[in-house]
Design an enzyme around this catalytic site. Structure first.
Site, PDB file in Angstrom:
ATOM      1  N   THR A 135       7.816   3.483   0.005  1.00  0.00           N
ATOM      2  CA  THR A 135       7.614   3.696   1.442  1.00  0.00           C
ATOM      3  C   THR A 135       8.934   3.894   2.173  1.00  0.00           C
ATOM      4  OG1 THR A 135       5.554   2.460   1.409  1.00  0.00           O
ATOM      5  CG2 THR A 135       6.668   2.587   3.527  1.00  0.00           C
ATOM      6  N   SER A 156       5.806   3.444  -6.027  1.00  0.00           N
ATOM      7  CA  SER A 156       6.061   2.525  -7.150  1.00  0.00           C
ATOM      8  C   SER A 156       4.796   2.167  -7.908  1.00  0.00           C
ATOM      9  CB  SER A 156       6.780   1.269  -6.671  1.00  0.00           C
ATOM     10  OG  SER A 156       5.907   0.381  -6.011  1.00  0.00           O
ATOM     11  N   SER A 157       3.621   2.364  -7.300  1.00  0.00           N
ATOM     12  CA  SER A 157       2.386   2.071  -8.048  1.00  0.00           C
ATOM     13  C   SER A 157       2.122   3.136  -9.111  1.00  0.00           C
ATOM     14  CB  SER A 157       1.204   1.948  -7.086  1.00  0.00           C
ATOM     15  OG  SER A 157       1.174   3.051  -6.214  1.00  0.00           O
ATOM     16  N   THR A 188       7.475  -1.260  -2.720  1.00  0.00           N
ATOM     17  CA  THR A 188       7.236  -2.707  -2.787  1.00  0.00           C
ATOM     18  C   THR A 188       6.123  -3.092  -3.759  1.00  0.00           C
ATOM     19  OG1 THR A 188       5.697  -2.536  -0.935  1.00  0.00           O
ATOM     20  CG2 THR A 188       7.989  -3.065  -0.407  1.00  0.00           C
ATOM     21  N   ASP A 189       5.202  -2.143  -4.046  1.00  0.00           N
ATOM     22  CA  ASP A 189       4.017  -2.512  -4.834  1.00  0.00           C
ATOM     23  C   ASP A 189       4.382  -3.052  -6.219  1.00  0.00           C
ATOM     24  OD1 ASP A 189       2.506  -1.671  -2.716  1.00  0.00           O
ATOM     25  OD2 ASP A 189       1.776   0.170  -3.651  1.00  0.00           O
TER      26      ASP A 189
HETATM   27  N1  LIG Z   1       5.675  -0.497   0.832  1.00  0.00           N
HETATM   28  C1  LIG Z   1       5.678   0.287  -0.246  1.00  0.00           C
HETATM   29  O1  LIG Z   1       6.727   0.683  -0.700  1.00  0.00           O
HETATM   30  C2  LIG Z   1       4.349   0.600  -0.870  1.00  0.00           C
HETATM   31  C3  LIG Z   1       4.296   1.871  -1.687  1.00  0.00           C
HETATM   32  N2  LIG Z   1       2.934   2.157  -2.076  1.00  0.00           N
HETATM   33  C4  LIG Z   1       5.128   1.766  -2.968  1.00  0.00           C
HETATM   34  O2  LIG Z   1       5.109   0.755  -3.622  1.00  0.00           O
HETATM   35  O3  LIG Z   1       5.774   2.708  -3.343  1.00  0.00           O
END
Ligand SMILES: NC(=O)C[C@H](N)C(=O)O
Length: 294
Positions: free
Chosen positions: A13, A47-48, A80-81
């Site tokens: 993100t 990242s997912s 963050t995921d």
């Molecule tokens: N806040 C984030 O970065 C979530 C995003 N879906 C990721 O993990 O890439």
């Protein structure tokens, strides 16, 4: 450039913007220009969507950055995921005085009040002064080992059990290794464990109940998986506290231990999976897997 912080971008993100429908997608390059910071784009993924090949790429990129003349520390911008997975993966092999600091954002870069810039500033400062592999996020600086994402939207998104680090492993790529996570629940059976074994998993991480419990049918499937040479590690769906093999009765943690499973203690499923894959990649023995988790 002489003394510098290497900043590696991987997507997430923090490097995303929203389209006209409000859908967030990573864009190439994070558009970051900071004095004393050398930016390198490693990949541009949510990242997912990262796999073990990507983890190897991120680990290699951090090692290459540390090998550059004048590098005092590394910052990794990451979604963050699955930041807890990638940060632990780097931590498992980290054997350097200089820090590697992961950070990211909950809000996209085009948000009117983004959290990315302050997280990056905190990560760059930590990369100039701290040690170890850390996550700088939402005003906290947390050790990578034991960290979990604990909130889907809050800016202060991570907590860490702050666990002692085991001795660093020698790096061997995990690409090509299969380690699955099986979530357990009341009434679960052995179908997913059997399927995972048949799909060629070398390891299975159970997200068990309470302190590491399940039922007799699952224990039976675990016994068969272990007999077939699959490493089974028990974690829990409870966010905090240690797992322990104390309950019997056919489906308790003690029965899982008797069936050949290893207890992860404090590591939760995401990080336990990464550690198990790294151990398998290094050609480890059952005893070493056991010792590494205890
Ligand atoms: N806040 C984030 O970065 C979530 C995003 N879906 C990721 O993990 O890439």
């Amino acid at each position: 450039m002489s003394e510098h912080v290497a900043l590696l971008t991987t997507g997430g993100t923090i490097a995303s913007s929203r389209d006209e429908h409000g859908v967030s997608r990573p864009v190439a390059g994070a558009g970051i220009e900071l004095d004393g910071v050398r930016v390198r784009e490693v990949m541009s993924k949510d990242s997912s969507a990262l796999d073990f090949t990507d983890l190897d790429t991120i680990r290699t990129a951090t090692a290459d950055a540390l090998a550059e003349h004048g590098c005092v520390g590394v910052v990794v911008l990451h979604g963050t995921d699955t930041m807890e997975e990638s940060a632990l993966y780097v931590d498992l092999f980290h054997d350097d005085e200089r820090p590697v600091v992961f950070t990211g954002a909950q809000r996209t870069s085009d948000h009117p009040d983004p959290d990315g810039p302050s997280n990056i500033a905190a990560a760059v400062a930590a990369a100039q002064s701290e040690r170890g592999v850390l996550i700088a996020f939402g005003g906290r600086l947390l050790p990578a080992r034991g960290v979990i994402k604990k909130h889907t939207t809050e800016l202060d998104a991570f907590r860490s059990a702050a666990l002692p680090r085991p001795k660093p492993l020698q790096w061997k790529p995990v690409a090509g290794i299969r380690v699955d996570i099986v979530a357990l629940y009341p009434g679960a059976d052995g179908v997913q464990i059997d399927a995972s074994r048949e799909a060629g998993a070398s390891g299975i991480v159970l997200e068990a109940l309470g302190s590491g419990n399940t039922n007799a049918g699952v224990v039976h499937a675990v016994k068969e998986a272990v007999a077939a040479g699959v490493h089974v590690v028990v974690t829990t769906r409870v966010p905090f506290g240690e797992t322990s093999p104390t309950y019997g009765g056919g489906g308790g943690g003690h029965d899982l231990l008797d069936a050949g499973a290893v207890f992860s203690r404090e590591l939760r499923a995401g990080q336990a999976r990464i550690q198990l894959a790294a151990l398998i990649a290094s050609g480890t023995t059952d005893v070493a897997v056991h010792n590494s988790f205890s």
